[in-house]
Write an enzyme that holds these catalytic residues in place. Sequence first.
Site, PDB file in Angstrom:
ATOM      1  N   ASP A  28      -9.495  18.170 -14.266  1.00 45.19           N
ATOM      2  CA  ASP A  28      -9.723  16.779 -14.661  1.00 45.19           C
ATOM      3  C   ASP A  28      -9.419  16.698 -16.155  1.00 45.19           C
ATOM      4  OD1 ASP A  28     -10.804  14.370 -15.593  1.00 45.19           O
ATOM      5  OD2 ASP A  28     -12.372  14.346 -14.065  1.00 45.19           O
TER       6      ASP A  28
ATOM      7  N   LYS B 226      -9.722   5.569 -18.836  1.00 39.29           N
ATOM      8  CA  LYS B 226     -10.143   6.057 -20.150  1.00 39.29           C
ATOM      9  C   LYS B 226      -8.958   6.071 -21.128  1.00 39.29           C
ATOM     10  CE  LYS B 226     -14.035   6.298 -18.021  1.00 39.29           C
ATOM     11  NZ  LYS B 226     -13.989   6.936 -16.754  1.00 39.29           N
TER      12      LYS B 226
ATOM     13  N   ARG C 175       0.851  -1.205   0.000  1.00 42.85           N
ATOM     14  CA  ARG C 175       0.000   0.000   0.000  1.00 42.85           C
ATOM     15  C   ARG C 175       0.877   1.241   0.000  1.00 42.85           C
ATOM     16  NH1 ARG C 175      -1.294   1.858   4.562  1.00 42.85           N
ATOM     17  NH2 ARG C 175      -1.913  -0.103   5.538  1.00 42.85           N
TER      18      ARG C 175
ATOM     19  N   TYR D 118     -18.681  14.931 -15.144  1.00 42.16           N
ATOM     20  CA  TYR D 118     -19.004  13.516 -15.001  1.00 42.16           C
ATOM     21  C   TYR D 118     -19.972  13.330 -13.817  1.00 42.16           C
ATOM     22  CZ  TYR D 118     -18.522   8.678 -13.606  1.00 42.16           C
ATOM     23  OH  TYR D 118     -18.799   7.396 -13.216  1.00 42.16           O
TER      24      TYR D 118
END
Length: 380
Positions: free
Chosen positions: A175, A200, A49, A102
């Site tokens: 973004d 994407k 992590r 979005y």
Amino acid sequence: MNHGFDTLAIHAGQDPEARTGAVIPPIYQTSTYAQDAVGAPRQGYEYSRSGNPTRDALQECLAALEGGPVGLAFASGLAAEDALLRTVCKPGDHVVIPDDAYGGTYRLFARVAERWGLAYTPAKVSDVDAVRAAIRPGVTRIVWLETPTNPLLGIADIAALAAVAHDAGALLVVDNTFASPYLQQPIAFGADVVVHSTTKYVGGHSDVVGGALVAADRTLGEELRYHQNAMGAVNGPFDAWLTLRGIKTLGVRMDRHCDNAERIAAYLDGHAKVAQVIYPGLPSHPGHEVAAKQMRRFGGMISFRAAGGEEHAVEICNRAKLFVLAESLGGVESLIEHPGRMTHASAAGSPLEVPGDLVRLSVGIETVDDLLADLEQALG
Ligand SMILES: Cc1ncc(COP(=O)(O)O)c(C=O)c1O
């Protein structure tokens, strides 16, 4: 590395592996690492992590492509957004968000962050004065942009809004999912943090979910890195490896996405079954000049309004064959969707609700004549 974009996409963070010379970064599918002595982890790796070499390779590559000192890879785009908000904001703060964005991003602000004490105001990001007016001096911590916006492909002037945000003591967050770093590098125009859904264009093959943050400033980048570990929504090693494999071809893919989208936008523009085509590459788009200033080309996303209204829009989506009816975007295959009933259903009844007659295309890299033929039959 002072190289061109495509060289960075293929090599940044991806030197051949030291032990074997493996040209491709190995998938370090491990949760933990043997330590040579108490308090002496090898090369700083103690737990995946906190750090993983495959994720590090992706993070270094993302930072190089966006031109920032620190890149961080998350489990999804929304995980990246959440980590950013909880790193820089505290209860009582305020954020200006796009009035077209979005739907999941809107839901994060409206249904999660607001409950936790973060106020937000939607503003039209293509209108600099509207964004300035939405700022609450001393309280607004972030001006958050998408450009192009999802799904109405509005264009925000990054440099102008960076100045507005900074004058008010706020950060400018962009973004950059729709453009990808190949077409637009917001940090060069004054952005403080770039956000991606790497699901994407960055990944590009519709086979992995991921997110990223790239900070323009090392101190902020290190705060984000601390929170990435403290909050834990990291990108897994196999996902990081898939994303890195996709990144290598980002430039060539984006050029083909743009070639195909330009042809399709020209075909739809003026078509009897189409009321309006929204594509930043068309001179008729109100943001065309700003887009030309800050983008290399205009991207692979096209939205259009069906001449026959909402039912016609739904029929077009249902009739398409080669364009796959699906959410998401940015993969090599073309997708079609009805934002109002699919990706943006969570914005229904809100200031971010999208028109019912809207169809969104993610134009892939197939043979463009085949895509045009499919649209011709789907338009009815
Ligand atoms: C512009 C934009 N930002 C962020 C996200 C969220 O990313 P993810 O689905 O990887 O969580 C999406 C997802 O569609 C998006 O389109």
